[in-house]
Design a protein around this motif. Structure first.
Motif, short mmCIF file in Angstrom:
data_model
loop_
_atom_site.label_atom_id
_atom_site.label_comp_id
_atom_site.label_asym_id
_atom_site.label_seq_id
_atom_site.Cartn_x
_atom_site.Cartn_y
_atom_site.Cartn_z
N GLY A 59 -42.31 -8.23 -28.15
CA GLY A 59 -42.69 -9.59 -27.81
C GLY A 59 -41.82 -10.19 -26.73
N ALA A 60 -40.50 -9.91 -26.80
CA ALA A 60 -39.57 -10.47 -25.81
C ALA A 60 -39.84 -9.90 -24.41
N VAL A 61 -40.06 -8.58 -24.34
CA VAL A 61 -40.31 -7.96 -23.04
C VAL A 61 -41.65 -8.42 -22.48
N MET A 62 -42.66 -8.52 -23.35
CA MET A 62 -43.96 -8.97 -22.87
C MET A 62 -43.89 -10.41 -22.36
N SER A 63 -43.13 -11.26 -23.06
CA SER A 63 -43.04 -12.65 -22.64
C SER A 63 -42.35 -12.78 -21.29
N ALA A 64 -41.44 -11.83 -20.98
CA ALA A 64 -40.77 -11.86 -19.69
C ALA A 64 -41.73 -11.57 -18.54
N ARG A 65 -42.82 -10.87 -18.85
CA ARG A 65 -43.84 -10.57 -17.82
C ARG A 65 -44.95 -11.60 -17.77
N MET A 66 -44.94 -12.53 -18.72
CA MET A 66 -46.03 -13.51 -18.78
C MET A 66 -45.84 -14.59 -17.72
N GLN A 67 -46.94 -15.02 -17.13
CA GLN A 67 -46.93 -16.11 -16.16
C GLN A 67 -48.10 -17.04 -16.45
N PRO A 68 -47.92 -18.33 -16.18
CA PRO A 68 -49.04 -19.26 -16.39
C PRO A 68 -50.13 -19.00 -15.36
N VAL A 69 -51.38 -19.19 -15.78
CA VAL A 69 -52.49 -18.98 -14.85
C VAL A 69 -52.51 -20.03 -13.76
N SER A 70 -51.67 -21.06 -13.90
CA SER A 70 -51.58 -22.05 -12.82
C SER A 70 -51.11 -21.41 -11.52
N ARG A 71 -50.44 -20.25 -11.60
CA ARG A 71 -50.05 -19.55 -10.39
C ARG A 71 -51.26 -19.19 -9.54
N VAL A 72 -52.41 -19.00 -10.18
CA VAL A 72 -53.66 -18.74 -9.47
C VAL A 72 -54.46 -20.02 -9.30
N PHE A 73 -54.46 -20.87 -10.32
CA PHE A 73 -55.29 -22.07 -10.30
C PHE A 73 -54.92 -23.04 -9.18
N THR A 74 -53.65 -23.05 -8.74
CA THR A 74 -53.23 -24.04 -7.74
C THR A 74 -53.95 -23.88 -6.42
N ARG A 75 -54.50 -22.70 -6.15
CA ARG A 75 -55.16 -22.51 -4.86
C ARG A 75 -56.61 -23.02 -4.86
N PHE A 76 -57.16 -23.34 -6.03
CA PHE A 76 -58.58 -23.65 -6.09
C PHE A 76 -58.95 -25.06 -5.66
N PRO A 77 -58.12 -26.10 -5.84
CA PRO A 77 -58.50 -27.40 -5.28
C PRO A 77 -58.75 -27.34 -3.77
N LYS A 78 -57.89 -26.62 -3.06
CA LYS A 78 -58.08 -26.47 -1.61
C LYS A 78 -59.34 -25.66 -1.32
N LEU A 79 -59.54 -24.56 -2.06
CA LEU A 79 -60.72 -23.73 -1.86
C LEU A 79 -62.00 -24.54 -2.09
N ALA A 80 -62.05 -25.30 -3.19
CA ALA A 80 -63.23 -26.09 -3.50
C ALA A 80 -63.48 -27.14 -2.44
N ARG A 81 -62.43 -27.76 -1.97
CA ARG A 81 -62.57 -28.78 -0.93
C ARG A 81 -63.12 -28.18 0.35
N ASP A 82 -62.59 -27.01 0.76
CA ASP A 82 -63.03 -26.38 2.00
C ASP A 82 -64.50 -25.94 1.92
N VAL A 83 -64.89 -25.32 0.78
CA VAL A 83 -66.26 -24.84 0.63
C VAL A 83 -67.23 -26.02 0.59
N ALA A 84 -66.88 -27.07 -0.15
CA ALA A 84 -67.76 -28.23 -0.26
C ALA A 84 -67.97 -28.89 1.11
N ARG A 85 -66.92 -29.01 1.90
CA ARG A 85 -67.05 -29.62 3.24
C ARG A 85 -67.91 -28.75 4.13
N GLN A 86 -67.77 -27.44 4.02
CA GLN A 86 -68.57 -26.53 4.83
C GLN A 86 -70.06 -26.66 4.50
#
Length: 589
Positions: A253-280
């Motif tokens: 459990g300890a080793v696995m938790s050291a490799r865990m990351q919040p999905v916000s690391r990916v989610f942060t890019r989507f507001p910009k993506l959504a804004r760009d696609v919607a404007r296009q």
């Protein structure tokens, strides 16, 4: 690189990418509320921090681009030039170009000069007139004893986090109070708590991977001892194995938790993506992001980025209607796309949903028949919800014209293939006029997989536990044939039946007439007949033997507690194989 092994450029790239991820989200938030001073200051500090690090490493193109937008933001902060649509377009373009620059630096390439026209667009006329020249950043003579952390401290104050909200301004001075009687001196206050960054350390990913591999071997040894324990019947051995089991589980459990990351690391890019696609597309779209603190194995977080980009683009491109069309049916002009994650037991569910026009299941059915992806007889028997799964067939599309963006159905087979590689599955729900919902389910980690072990003769097979619904027993009266497919009537719900023995070409066995495992594959369930069900066991996924690589139906291999090798089965491929077989049987009849 310094003599002690410190690489200032590598450290800068890591820090700057994190800042840029936040900047994309912050610029979208600022566009929605230009008067938010805290966000305005955060955007300014983000560009300023990257500029400082770029100057420190002698990267003039990056310095020029950041400085140009600093001028625009600084003019907005002083009130001499308001932020308009062109300013936000320029900011997002600057973020894109800075990301490209980061990629080039990571490849060891030299940066190209920035187009002066772009600098003028980013800076803006009003901001250019109001800009105040800053002294050039001077490099020290010796670039080796340098420290990027020290640079950030000098720019933002010791321990400050780039991109974080600024401290509140000091209170305005008030009239001096009348002198009061002196009070006894209070005890010294405790030192403020250390910031989160002071409790973290960067570790090479390869070191974490090596730890995970070692823990995996320890889990295999633990499983082997647990299997031998009943045979040896030694009280002292029982105590030792129990203690080892406890410690191994905690270490795992300890080793696995050291490799865990919040999905916000990916989610942060989507507001910009959504804004760009919607404007296009000239659409109005609100992106709602939830559950960003849900954690996954870092390898899974990175691997999910491309499938999620595809699904979010599709939701905006083909899910959300044009503003006039939405208004005509009584919907608000602004569409809504939801990106959410939550943990469900030993797996994580990530949802991409929209309130758009939905998917026409009958149109999907007709298109699949027309393209020859499925015969009309088989397609006619599919219920509406299973018709939606035809979207994942290679080559399927309902589009009649080419789009710059990925269309719903174009490349969805690639999305499903990627999720399958992660031992996950994709499910679709849709209602015409109301919208669509795509749900991805993946295990928390791929290093150690919870499985259900089944047996045929002396061979062991492992089924991913996340796909197992239940283990059932039945008799011949519950099994029937329907259109060339064996069907199990389980509590008045018909389930297709797949004999694992017959799939492997081993012939009929003795015990499989009564034992079955109900499995979930996408939106469908089926029953797989086996000889024996051994029980649950965590296994360490290993590469397949060379003789089995590339064969459908196998996802990996592992050693189980009794020392035998178990093949890990691909549930989706098993169902597809069974469906192809039943279709061929039906056509033969």
């Amino acid at each position: 690189m310094a003599a002690d092994g410190y690489d200032a450029r590598a450290d800068f790239l890591v820090e700057a990418r994190e800042i840029l991820d936040r900047l994309g989200e912050q610029v979208v938030a600022l566009e929605q509320d230009p008067g938010d001073r805290a966000t305005l200051d955060a955007v300014f500090r983000g560009f300023h921090t990257i500029k400082g690090g770029a100057g420190f490493l002698d990267l003039p193109p990056m310095v020029q681009l950041c400085h140009a937008f600093e001028d625009r933001i600084d003019a907005a902060r002083s009130g001499t030039c308001e932020l308009d649509a062109a300013a936000f377009d320029g900011a997002q373009r600057a973020v894109d170009i800075l990301l490209d620059m980061m990629d080039a630096l990571g490849r060891g390439e030299e940066l190209e000069n920035v187009d002066p026209a772009l600098l003028r667009q980013v800076r803006g006329a009003g901001a250019a007139a109001a800009a105040v020249a800053e002294p050039a950043f001077e490099l020290p003579d010796n670039l080796d004893d340098l420290d990027f952390d020290a640079l950030l401290d000098s720019l933002h104050g010791e321990g400050a986090i780039p991109g974080a909200a600024p401290p509140p301004p000091p209170p305005k001075p008030s009239p001096a109070p009348k002198p009061a009687a002196p009070k006894p001196a209070a005890a010294d206050k405790p030192a403020p708590a250390a910031t989160e960054t002071e409790h973290t350390v960067r570790v090479d990913v390869r070191r974490l991977d090596a730890l995970v591999n070692l823990v995996g071997e320890l889990v295999l040894a633990r499983n082997r001892l647990k299997t031998l324990r009943p045979e040896l019947r030694n009280e002292n051995l029982d105590r030792a194995v129990t203690a080892l089991d406890t410690v191994t589980a905690r270490l795992q459990g300890a080793v696995m938790s050291a490799r865990m990351q919040p999905v916000s690391r990916v989610f942060t890019r989507f507001p910009k993506l959504a804004r760009d696609v919607a404007r296009q597309l000239d659409k109005q779209v609100e992106l709602v992001v939830e559950g960003g603190d849900t954690e996954l194995d870092r390898n899974l977080v990175e691997a999910l980025a491309d499938p999620l980009v595809h699904l979010v683009r599709n939701a905006i491109d083909h899910g959300i209607e044009m503003p006039a069309a939405r208004r005509a049916v009584g919907k608000p002009e602004q569409g809504r796309v939801r990106l959410a994650a939550q943990q469900e037991g030993d797996h994580v569910a990530i949802e991409v949903s929209d309130d758009g026009g939905g998917i026409d299941a009958e149109a999907i059915r007709r298109s699949a028949i027309r393209k020859g992806l499925i015969d009309s007889e088989t397609a006619g028997r599919l219920p509406e919800d299973e018709c939606l799964s035809l979207l994942f067939l290679p080559g399927f599309s309902t589009r009649t014209e080419v789009s710059d963006l990925s269309g719903r159905g174009v490349g969805m087979d690639v999305v499903q293939s990627k999720i399958r590689e992660l031992s996950g599955q994709v499910q679709i729900q849709s209602e015409l006029g109301r919208g669509s919902r795509f749900v991805i389910r993946v295990p928390l980690t791929l290093a150690i997989l919870p499985t259900l072990l089944v047996e045929l003769d002396d061979d062991v097979y492992a089924l991913p536990l996340v796909r197992v619904i239940e283990v059932v027993t039945h008799d011949d009266s519950q099994v029937m044939w329907m259109d060339g497919q064996k069907i199990l009537d389980l509590r008045e719900r018909p389930l297709p039946v797949l004999s694992l023995r017959e799939w492997l070409g081993l012939g009929k066995g003795i015990g499989e007439a009564t034992r079955g495992v109900v499995l979930q594959a996408g939106d469908q369930r089926f029953c797989m007949l086996v000889d024996h069900v051994l029980g649950r066991e965590e296994v360490v996924i290993k590469a397949l033997p060379r003789s089995l690589r590339g064969l459908p139906g196998y996802a990996g291999a592992s050693l189980v507690g009794d020392g035998r090798m178990a093949l890990i089965l691909d549930v989706d491929a098993l169902l597809e194989s069974a469906q192809r077989g039943s279709s061929a049987t039906a056509r033969g009849r």
